[in-house]
Design a protein around this motif. Structure first.
Motif, PDB file in Angstrom:
ATOM      1  N   ILE A  27      67.926 -40.728  26.301  1.00 60.63           N
ATOM      2  CA  ILE A  27      68.087 -41.947  27.112  1.00 60.63           C
ATOM      3  C   ILE A  27      68.754 -43.046  26.286  1.00 60.63           C
ATOM      4  N   ASP A  28      68.243 -43.250  25.052  1.00 58.73           N
ATOM      5  CA  ASP A  28      68.849 -44.246  24.153  1.00 58.73           C
ATOM      6  C   ASP A  28      70.344 -43.966  23.970  1.00 58.73           C
ATOM      7  N   ILE A  29      70.647 -42.695  23.702  1.00 62.49           N
ATOM      8  CA  ILE A  29      72.025 -42.322  23.361  1.00 62.49           C
ATOM      9  C   ILE A  29      72.944 -42.496  24.569  1.00 62.49           C
ATOM     10  N   ALA A  30      72.486 -42.003  25.723  1.00 62.77           N
ATOM     11  CA  ALA A  30      73.299 -42.107  26.935  1.00 62.77           C
ATOM     12  C   ALA A  30      73.528 -43.581  27.288  1.00 62.77           C
ATOM     13  N   ASP A  31      72.462 -44.388  27.192  1.00 61.11           N
ATOM     14  CA  ASP A  31      72.594 -45.806  27.531  1.00 61.11           C
ATOM     15  C   ASP A  31      73.587 -46.491  26.594  1.00 61.11           C
ATOM     16  N   LYS A  32      73.484 -46.185  25.303  1.00 64.87           N
ATOM     17  CA  LYS A  32      74.383 -46.839  24.337  1.00 64.87           C
ATOM     18  C   LYS A  32      75.828 -46.402  24.559  1.00 64.87           C
TER      19      LYS A  32
END
Lengths: 188, 188
Positions: A35-40
């Motif tokens: 989630i962190d990676i996709a959002d960033k």
């Protein structure tokens, strides 16, 4: 149309690898989620498994990406290089992304670490890059290329560590000049 | 009686520092609690604040303890030392507790890290120990003692990192021999 789709696919892959490298550098591997990676990256979460399988696959891509940087330092013949390898390495150390190496190292040395073997490939690539530049005749008597590569790669790792901890106490320009004097002719 | 109480106090302090070093090495500073440390040391939890104030005080004691080890490598005159500093350092690297340096490093380079300044003291002590042994005449022309110390301490930090990640790929005995050849006379 197909070409454009491939470009978009390549681009989202690149955005994900860059976002993952930044997050791994900041929070470590374990604490970083899809989630962190996709959002960033600004990319849908579902595309990460499609590109990389799982988080370890993404870590592998991040490490491969850094290994590519290392290989470009040693691959091209001297006359084709725009600047010498030591200048490039000392520039590389200063990039924000290299904090990644420190964050991941702590996780790589844990017992049963899932990332250890990938991290080991990074160190091995660095040593091979050095060894590819060493002619045995250029080394002082009593040293072997394998151990010399461990020492030189070690110096770069450890200079980087000291500078990250206390930039005000480590004069990278003076270190650069000192390494230039200490390195055998063939490696400059 | 007072002497025995002082001995007990000293002993519990020592047990707490040892337990904290082992837990910081394994889990990092942030993830380690007073409860973990007290349980591992077999000492009541309440005694930690009494000895060290807070967790950062305990970290400070752990770092001071490692700095003491470093200082003993450089303090005594050559004729009083039982073995030479390089032998001692290469032995030190192999101790389980030195994994501590890698775990804490990742936390020390975080923004606003509470432990950064203590970690920086460790690196500074290592550099000072090297500098105390360098005579400027022994160094190659064009190098300065400060930068040479960063490079040599760096080499030790980075050799240690590579060995922790892949012990099978790093021959510490060959590295030891190579460092002996590379080091200026005065430092051997």
């Amino acid at each position: 149309m197909a070409t454009r789709r491939i470009q978009r696919t390549e681009e989202s892959r690149r955005l994900l690898v860059t976002a993952a490298a930044e997050l791994f550098a900041e929070k470590g591997y374990r604490q970083t989620s899809f989630i962190d990676i996709a959002d960033k990256a600004g990319i849908s979460r579902g595309s990460i498994p499609w590109h990389f399988g799982n988080k370890l696959g993404l870590l592998e891509a991040v490490i491969d990406d850094q290994i590519q940087v290392v290989l470009t330092l040693s691959a091209s013949p001297a006359e084709e290089r725009s600047s010498d390898p030591l200048d490039q390495v000392m520039g590389f150390i200063r990039l924000p992304v290299t904090r990644l190496f420190i964050t991941l190292l702590a996780e790589a040395v844990e017992g049963d670490s899932p990332i250890r073997e990938h991290y080991a490939r990074l160190h091995a690539a660095l040593r091979e890059a050095v060894q590819a530049r060493i002619s045995e005749e250029a080394l002082p008597a009593g040293t072997v290329p394998e151990a010399f590569a461990v020492v030189l790669v070690g110096a770069l790792i450890g200079v980087h560590a000291q500078w990250r901890v206390a930039p005000e106490a480590v004069d990278l320009d003076a270190v650069h000049a000192t390494l230039r004097v200490l390195l055998p002719e063939g490696l400059k």
